[in-house]
Design a protein around this motif. Structure first.
Motif, mmCIF file in Angstrom:
data_model
loop_
_atom_site.group_PDB
_atom_site.id
_atom_site.type_symbol
_atom_site.label_atom_id
_atom_site.label_comp_id
_atom_site.label_asym_id
_atom_site.label_seq_id
_atom_site.Cartn_x
_atom_site.Cartn_y
_atom_site.Cartn_z
ATOM 1 N N ALA A 189 0.826 -1.204 0.000
ATOM 2 C CA ALA A 189 0.000 0.000 0.000
ATOM 3 C C ALA A 189 0.861 1.254 0.000
ATOM 4 O O ALA A 189 0.604 2.201 -0.763
ATOM 5 C CB ALA A 189 -0.925 0.001 1.221
ATOM 6 N N VAL A 190 1.903 1.290 0.839
ATOM 7 C CA VAL A 190 2.755 2.477 0.894
ATOM 8 C C VAL A 190 3.496 2.676 -0.422
ATOM 9 O O VAL A 190 3.680 3.808 -0.885
ATOM 10 C CB VAL A 190 3.730 2.385 2.084
ATOM 11 C CG1 VAL A 190 4.786 3.475 2.021
ATOM 12 C CG2 VAL A 190 2.957 2.487 3.396
ATOM 13 N N LYS A 191 3.889 1.589 -1.060
ATOM 14 C CA LYS A 191 4.533 1.711 -2.372
ATOM 15 C C LYS A 191 3.549 2.266 -3.404
ATOM 16 O O LYS A 191 3.918 3.123 -4.227
ATOM 17 C CB LYS A 191 5.073 0.361 -2.823
ATOM 18 C CG LYS A 191 6.304 -0.087 -2.060
ATOM 19 C CD LYS A 191 6.789 -1.453 -2.511
ATOM 20 C CE LYS A 191 8.052 -1.863 -1.748
ATOM 21 N NZ LYS A 191 8.491 -3.240 -2.107
ATOM 22 N N ALA A 192 2.305 1.815 -3.377
ATOM 23 C CA ALA A 192 1.292 2.329 -4.301
ATOM 24 C C ALA A 192 1.031 3.810 -4.041
ATOM 25 O O ALA A 192 0.927 4.616 -4.985
ATOM 26 C CB ALA A 192 0.003 1.525 -4.167
ATOM 27 N N LEU A 193 0.930 4.167 -2.783
ATOM 28 C CA LEU A 193 0.702 5.574 -2.444
ATOM 29 C C LEU A 193 1.880 6.440 -2.877
ATOM 30 O O LEU A 193 1.700 7.550 -3.388
ATOM 31 C CB LEU A 193 0.480 5.722 -0.936
ATOM 32 C CG LEU A 193 -0.762 5.026 -0.365
ATOM 33 C CD1 LEU A 193 -0.804 5.186 1.154
ATOM 34 C CD2 LEU A 193 -2.040 5.557 -0.986
ATOM 35 N N GLY A 194 3.086 5.924 -2.687
ATOM 36 C CA GLY A 194 4.266 6.668 -3.101
ATOM 37 C C GLY A 194 4.311 6.874 -4.607
ATOM 38 O O GLY A 194 4.690 7.948 -5.090
ATOM 39 N N HIS A 208 -3.998 4.534 3.829
ATOM 40 C CA HIS A 208 -4.229 3.083 3.849
ATOM 41 C C HIS A 208 -4.745 2.678 5.216
ATOM 42 O O HIS A 208 -4.154 3.032 6.246
ATOM 43 C CB HIS A 208 -2.929 2.324 3.554
ATOM 44 C CG HIS A 208 -3.063 0.836 3.668
ATOM 45 N ND1 HIS A 208 -3.771 0.080 2.753
ATOM 46 C CD2 HIS A 208 -2.582 -0.036 4.601
ATOM 47 C CE1 HIS A 208 -3.708 -1.195 3.104
ATOM 48 N NE2 HIS A 208 -3.006 -1.288 4.221
ATOM 49 N N LEU A 209 -5.846 1.970 5.210
ATOM 50 C CA LEU A 209 -6.431 1.418 6.427
ATOM 51 C C LEU A 209 -6.151 -0.080 6.488
ATOM 52 O O LEU A 209 -6.425 -0.800 5.525
ATOM 53 C CB LEU A 209 -7.949 1.633 6.440
ATOM 54 C CG LEU A 209 -8.471 3.065 6.512
ATOM 55 C CD1 LEU A 209 -9.921 3.104 6.080
ATOM 56 C CD2 LEU A 209 -8.322 3.608 7.917
ATOM 57 N N PHE A 279 2.617 8.942 14.748
ATOM 58 C CA PHE A 279 4.012 8.975 14.318
ATOM 59 C C PHE A 279 4.134 9.745 13.017
ATOM 60 O O PHE A 279 3.386 9.505 12.063
ATOM 61 C CB PHE A 279 4.537 7.549 14.086
ATOM 62 C CG PHE A 279 4.835 6.778 15.339
ATOM 63 C CD1 PHE A 279 6.133 6.630 15.798
ATOM 64 C CD2 PHE A 279 3.806 6.204 16.071
ATOM 65 C CE1 PHE A 279 6.391 5.920 16.957
ATOM 66 C CE2 PHE A 279 4.061 5.491 17.227
ATOM 67 C CZ PHE A 279 5.364 5.351 17.678
ATOM 68 N N SER A 280 5.084 10.659 12.970
ATOM 69 C CA SER A 280 5.440 11.354 11.739
ATOM 70 C C SER A 280 6.803 10.833 11.311
ATOM 71 O O SER A 280 7.795 11.002 12.037
ATOM 72 C CB SER A 280 5.489 12.866 11.963
ATOM 73 O OG SER A 280 5.808 13.545 10.770
ATOM 74 N N VAL A 281 6.850 10.175 10.138
ATOM 75 C CA VAL A 281 8.058 9.461 9.735
ATOM 76 C C VAL A 281 8.315 9.655 8.239
ATOM 77 O O VAL A 281 7.476 10.188 7.505
ATOM 78 C CB VAL A 281 7.923 7.944 10.025
ATOM 79 C CG1 VAL A 281 7.689 7.701 11.513
ATOM 80 C CG2 VAL A 281 6.803 7.318 9.197
ATOM 81 N N LYS A 282 9.456 9.196 7.795
ATOM 82 C CA LYS A 282 9.750 9.137 6.373
ATOM 83 C C LYS A 282 8.827 8.088 5.751
ATOM 84 O O LYS A 282 8.778 6.938 6.214
ATOM 85 C CB LYS A 282 11.214 8.744 6.185
ATOM 86 C CG LYS A 282 11.693 8.699 4.761
ATOM 87 C CD LYS A 282 13.166 8.316 4.752
ATOM 88 C CE LYS A 282 13.674 8.120 3.337
ATOM 89 N NZ LYS A 282 15.106 7.703 3.343
ATOM 90 N N PRO A 283 8.055 8.443 4.717
ATOM 91 C CA PRO A 283 7.053 7.495 4.199
ATOM 92 C C PRO A 283 7.604 6.112 3.851
ATOM 93 O O PRO A 283 6.970 5.100 4.144
ATOM 94 C CB PRO A 283 6.516 8.222 2.966
ATOM 95 C CG PRO A 283 6.660 9.666 3.294
ATOM 96 C CD PRO A 283 7.951 9.760 4.058
ATOM 97 N N SER A 284 8.773 6.067 3.247
ATOM 98 C CA SER A 284 9.314 4.767 2.857
ATOM 99 C C SER A 284 9.677 3.896 4.065
ATOM 100 O O SER A 284 9.781 2.670 3.942
ATOM 101 C CB SER A 284 10.547 4.953 1.969
ATOM 102 O OG SER A 284 11.547 5.715 2.622
ATOM 103 N N ASP A 285 9.855 4.514 5.230
ATOM 104 C CA ASP A 285 10.150 3.754 6.451
ATOM 105 C C ASP A 285 8.894 3.259 7.156
ATOM 106 O O ASP A 285 8.982 2.458 8.094
ATOM 107 C CB ASP A 285 10.931 4.629 7.440
ATOM 108 C CG ASP A 285 12.327 4.980 6.956
ATOM 109 O OD1 ASP A 285 12.828 4.304 6.043
ATOM 110 O OD2 ASP A 285 12.914 5.943 7.497
ATOM 111 N N ALA A 286 7.740 3.752 6.740
ATOM 112 C CA ALA A 286 6.510 3.512 7.497
ATOM 113 C C ALA A 286 6.178 2.038 7.705
ATOM 114 O O ALA A 286 5.836 1.639 8.832
ATOM 115 C CB ALA A 286 5.340 4.233 6.827
ATOM 116 N N PRO A 287 6.225 1.166 6.680
ATOM 117 C CA PRO A 287 5.860 -0.233 6.936
ATOM 118 C C PRO A 287 6.767 -0.917 7.966
ATOM 119 O O PRO A 287 6.292 -1.701 8.795
ATOM 120 C CB PRO A 287 5.993 -0.889 5.550
ATOM 121 C CG PRO A 287 5.816 0.239 4.581
ATOM 122 C CD PRO A 287 6.459 1.419 5.246
#
Length: 374
Positions: A189-194, A208-209, A279-287
């Protein structure tokens, strides 16, 4: 105390014999305990609205609903989409524009238009000595040396008590389209959003839920604008993201509005047991960070840059996530947990020293929401 004017507010702060808990509409719980409450709800009213100039000035205690209603009548809106905390925190009261500014409260559209801070033009506030300070646009006097508009936005009442704010607004859009796909895991999901956010198609929401309304994971991508533009961009995004699955497109206004309110207000965590972290993070680190938390449920917003986590009571998710780049806020927890864990991310020593000097400068007695920011 609930002053009805800026003069009364200044007098109340000057006369304070002990610490004050600054409150707007009472919808959030970050104010420290053991302090005398100082409410700004009496400082209400829209002072100036120029639709042609996309500008509004309002008292800090003005209900957010009043502002949004006036903007809607002119086909305009607060583009930064502030959330309503009441359902998440089980509070009552009325959200105010001053509370939004003090918290820099910014919703899903932040990824495209920026945060509340980016829309601020000017502020008036009373500092910890009881002095009235003015900075930014549409004011009679500025204080040099500090960008107080930026400092006050997100200061949570620790530098001064807002009395009036001036801000930009934007036109509302004609149509909203939302691309939806069920079944992706967090990483996919995070890859798709990115990929969507990295496209030229002007995405205004990317979330993403882990559990949608029917219990299945759902990935949501929002487009806004003119009808033909939304249709064209939605089609192009479906092509771009086809490797992730077959996204459907929802354009019903009620459903799209409700869906993003569901994300904005963190509705899945309402009326549920447990603590809530942000949490506020770098998106690619989120998963990876999300997997470390061991939380009962996660919501990813801002393309993964914002993670909402529902955890068991008392769990220290800040420690569970470490090490990570970003910051974690304890949004909802019991008194024992809040006494043990700081609400906000502890600052590195150099930044903490700067923060301490700022608080000493604007609140030398240390009476405004003491201890809140660490």
């Amino acid at each position: 105390m609930s002053p009805e004017s800026e003069t009364d507010l200044a007098e109340a702060v000057r006369a304070a014999k002990g610490p004050l808990a600054i409150r707007g509409g009472g919808t959030r719980r970050h104010a420290p305990e053991g302090c005398d409450p100082l409410e700004t709800r009496g400082l209400s009213g829209i002072r100036l609205y120029e639709p042609g100039a996309l500008t509004m000035v309002a008292g800090a205690g003005t209900p957010l609903a009043e502002i949004e209603a006036m903007l809607e009548a002119e086909g305009q809106r607060l583009a930064f989409e502030p959330m309503d905390h009441r359902g998440l925190l089980d509070t009552e009261g009325v959200p105010t524009i001053g509370g939004v500014v003090a918290g820099n409260v910014s919703g899903p559209r932040r990824i495209q238009v920026g945060a509340c801070r980016d829309f601020m033009l000017g502020v008036r506030f009373v500092d910890g000595t009881g002095a009235v300070v003015k900075n930014g646009g549409r004011v009679m006097k500025n204080v040099t040396g500090y960008d107080l508009v930026k400092l006050m936005t997100g200061s949570h009442g620790t530098l001064g008590v807002l009395s009036e704010v001036a801000f930009k607004v934007l036109p509302a859009t004609e149509m909203t389209g939302v691309l939806l796909l069920e079944g992706l895991d967090d990483d996919g999901a995070v890859k798709a959003l990115g990929a969507a956010l990295g496209s030229p198609f002007e995405v205004t929401g990317a979330a993403h839920l882990q559990k949608g309304t029917d219990g299945a994971p759902v990935t949501m991508i929002r487009l806004e604008g003119f009808e033909k533009s939304v249709a064209y961009r939605a089609g192009k995004l479906q092509e771009l993201l086809s490797a992730f699955g077959d996204f459907t497109v929802e354009t019903d206004p009620e459903r799209t509005t409700a869906g993003w309110r569901y994300i904005r207000d963190v509705v899945p965590f309402h009326n549920r047991e447990g603590d809530v972290w942000r949490f506020s993070v770098k998106p690619s680190d989120a998963p990876v960070i999300g997997a470390r938390l061991g939380a009962a449920e996660l919501i990813y917003d801002w393309g993964g840059g914002l993670i909402w986590a529902l955890s068991e009571r008392g769990a220290d998710l800040r420690a569970a996530a470490a090490p990570f780049e970003g910051h974690a806020t304890l949004v909802r927890a019991g008194a024992e947990t809040r006494a043990r864990l700081p609400v906000f991310q502890p600052e590195p020593a150099p930044l903490a020293a700067i923060s301490a000097r700022l608080r000493t400068r604007f609140d030398p007695r240390g009476i405004l929401n003491p201890g809140l920011m660490g």
